[in-house]
Scaffold this active site. Sequence first.
Site, PDB file in Angstrom:
ATOM      1  N   HIS A   1     -20.513  -2.216  14.334  1.00  0.00           N
ATOM      2  CA  HIS A   1     -20.279  -1.794  15.726  1.00  0.00           C
ATOM      3  C   HIS A   1     -18.831  -2.047  16.140  1.00  0.00           C
ATOM      4  O   HIS A   1     -18.150  -2.914  15.607  1.00  0.00           O
ATOM      5  CB  HIS A   1     -21.284  -2.428  16.699  1.00  0.00           C
ATOM      6  CG  HIS A   1     -21.094  -3.884  17.023  1.00  0.00           C
ATOM      7  ND1 HIS A   1     -22.154  -4.718  17.312  1.00  0.00           N
ATOM      8  CD2 HIS A   1     -19.988  -4.663  17.142  1.00  0.00           C
ATOM      9  CE1 HIS A   1     -21.693  -5.926  17.593  1.00  0.00           C
ATOM     10  NE2 HIS A   1     -20.388  -5.924  17.483  1.00  0.00           N
TER      11      HIS A   1
ATOM     12  N   GLU B   1     -23.524   0.114  19.155  1.00  0.00           N
ATOM     13  CA  GLU B   1     -24.344  -0.258  18.013  1.00  0.00           C
ATOM     14  C   GLU B   1     -24.634   0.974  17.142  1.00  0.00           C
ATOM     15  O   GLU B   1     -24.481   2.116  17.606  1.00  0.00           O
ATOM     16  CB  GLU B   1     -25.664  -0.856  18.514  1.00  0.00           C
ATOM     17  CG  GLU B   1     -25.496  -2.100  19.395  1.00  0.00           C
ATOM     18  CD  GLU B   1     -25.161  -3.364  18.599  1.00  0.00           C
ATOM     19  OE1 GLU B   1     -24.515  -3.269  17.532  1.00  0.00           O
ATOM     20  OE2 GLU B   1     -25.533  -4.454  19.060  1.00  0.00           O
TER      21      GLU B   1
ATOM     22  N   ASP C   1     -15.766  -4.499  26.608  1.00  0.00           N
ATOM     23  CA  ASP C   1     -17.163  -4.655  27.004  1.00  0.00           C
ATOM     24  C   ASP C   1     -17.380  -5.908  27.841  1.00  0.00           C
ATOM     25  O   ASP C   1     -16.516  -6.784  27.919  1.00  0.00           O
ATOM     26  CB  ASP C   1     -18.081  -4.673  25.760  1.00  0.00           C
ATOM     27  CG  ASP C   1     -17.507  -5.509  24.612  1.00  0.00           C
ATOM     28  OD1 ASP C   1     -16.690  -6.397  24.884  1.00  0.00           O
ATOM     29  OD2 ASP C   1     -17.878  -5.255  23.451  1.00  0.00           O
TER      30      ASP C   1
ATOM     31  N   ASN D   1     -22.709  -5.203  11.647  1.00  0.00           N
ATOM     32  CA  ASN D   1     -23.405  -3.919  11.452  1.00  0.00           C
ATOM     33  C   ASN D   1     -22.489  -2.714  11.679  1.00  0.00           C
ATOM     34  O   ASN D   1     -22.966  -1.582  11.790  1.00  0.00           O
ATOM     35  CB  ASN D   1     -24.623  -3.838  12.375  1.00  0.00           C
ATOM     36  CG  ASN D   1     -24.240  -3.914  13.854  1.00  0.00           C
ATOM     37  OD1 ASN D   1     -23.056  -3.894  14.199  1.00  0.00           O
ATOM     38  ND2 ASN D   1     -25.234  -4.000  14.718  1.00  0.00           N
TER      39      ASN D   1
HETATM   40  C1  GLP Z   1     -18.921  -8.646  19.494  1.00  0.00           C
HETATM   41  C2  GLP Z   1     -18.079  -7.815  20.503  1.00  0.00           C
HETATM   42  C3  GLP Z   1     -17.069  -6.988  19.790  1.00  0.00           C
HETATM   43  C4  GLP Z   1     -16.472  -7.824  18.696  1.00  0.00           C
HETATM   44  C5  GLP Z   1     -17.497  -7.983  17.604  1.00  0.00           C
HETATM   45  C6  GLP Z   1     -17.107  -8.987  16.526  1.00  0.00           C
HETATM   46  O1  GLP Z   1     -20.263  -8.682  19.731  1.00  0.00           O
HETATM   47  N1  GLP Z   1     -18.799  -6.992  21.408  1.00  0.00           N
HETATM   48  O2  GLP Z   1     -16.089  -6.518  20.699  1.00  0.00           O
HETATM   49  O3  GLP Z   1     -15.351  -7.216  18.141  1.00  0.00           O
HETATM   50  O4  GLP Z   1     -18.776  -8.244  18.143  1.00  0.00           O
HETATM   51  O5  GLP Z   1     -17.153 -10.280  17.018  1.00  0.00           O
HETATM   52  P1  GLP Z   1     -16.605 -11.524  16.193  1.00  0.00           P
HETATM   53  O6  GLP Z   1     -15.139 -11.387  16.159  1.00  0.00           O
HETATM   54  O7  GLP Z   1     -17.053 -12.729  16.994  1.00  0.00           O
HETATM   55  O8  GLP Z   1     -17.221 -11.450  14.854  1.00  0.00           O
END
Ligand code: GLP
Length: 268
Positions: free
Chosen positions: A139, A144, A67, A137
């Site tokens: 995702h 989402e 992303d 959540n």
């Molecule tokens: C983010 C990204 C995801 C990531 C997730 C967890 O917003 N879009 O690709 O895996 O949320 O992030 P983190 O590892 O900082 O908890």
Amino acid sequence: MEIIILKDADSVAAFGGELVAGLLRVSPATVLGLASGGTQLALYHKLVAKHRAGEISFRQVTTFNLDEYLGVTPANPQSYRAYMQRVLFDHVDIDPRRTFLPECAEGQNPLLVGRLYEKKISAAGGIDLQILGIGVNGHIGFNEPSSSLNSRTRVKTLTRQTVADNSRLFSASEFQPRLALTMGIATIMDARRILLLATGEKKAEAVAKMIEGPLTAMCPASILQMHQRVTVLLDEAAAGQLKNRDYYDWTHLQSQSLQERFGLDHEA
Ligand code: GLP
């Protein structure tokens, strides 16, 4: 799903690093799907260290990130492009022309960017290994809750919770995007193998829903129950709400012995 519970976040990164390195040694022209976020930082550090030690090369590797924020230029330090450069690409021998993110240049139609991204992934032969994190959540990427389980790369609006979770990375005066381009859930499911990393107590509920909950668009990561080759690496804290914990540990022991005896490297 193969669920491997390790003692701490460093062990998760070390195990993940070995897995990716093993793949690169066997298939130097691997197509990797990459994730950003805090969890993956330690994994990328391990990969950079392995590269510096001469253990792995990225020369023939192609990467597709999950992303990218919409409305943030690649030069903006908050962009996922900048994150990838900072934590991985600038420190390894990867060809920059083979590093892709779903980036939307000023004035470009984001709908077309999504379709083009899908074509680029196909043209590269598909993703061999997709690295994933998981949102609080549930995702994956920026898919989402309520995202179509059959979605392709497109624009998604971030939930208020995701915006709040990621706000720690933005200063008060900085623009924080609410929109992103993300691989869809079907795009992720097309990867031949998936490696999901989750660490910390904050992720425990989402992890339990992903592994032991019903398959539902309200927990997008639960779709991984339908993939035939997923490895989930957890630390103790992220595994804290799993009911079937004993079985996962038992299975991991059996997998290790299968590996020693027959060289098999997974149980899906
Ligand atoms: C983010 C990204 C995801 C990531 C997730 C967890 O917003 N879009 O690709 O895996 O949320 O992030 P983190 O590892 O900082 O908890």
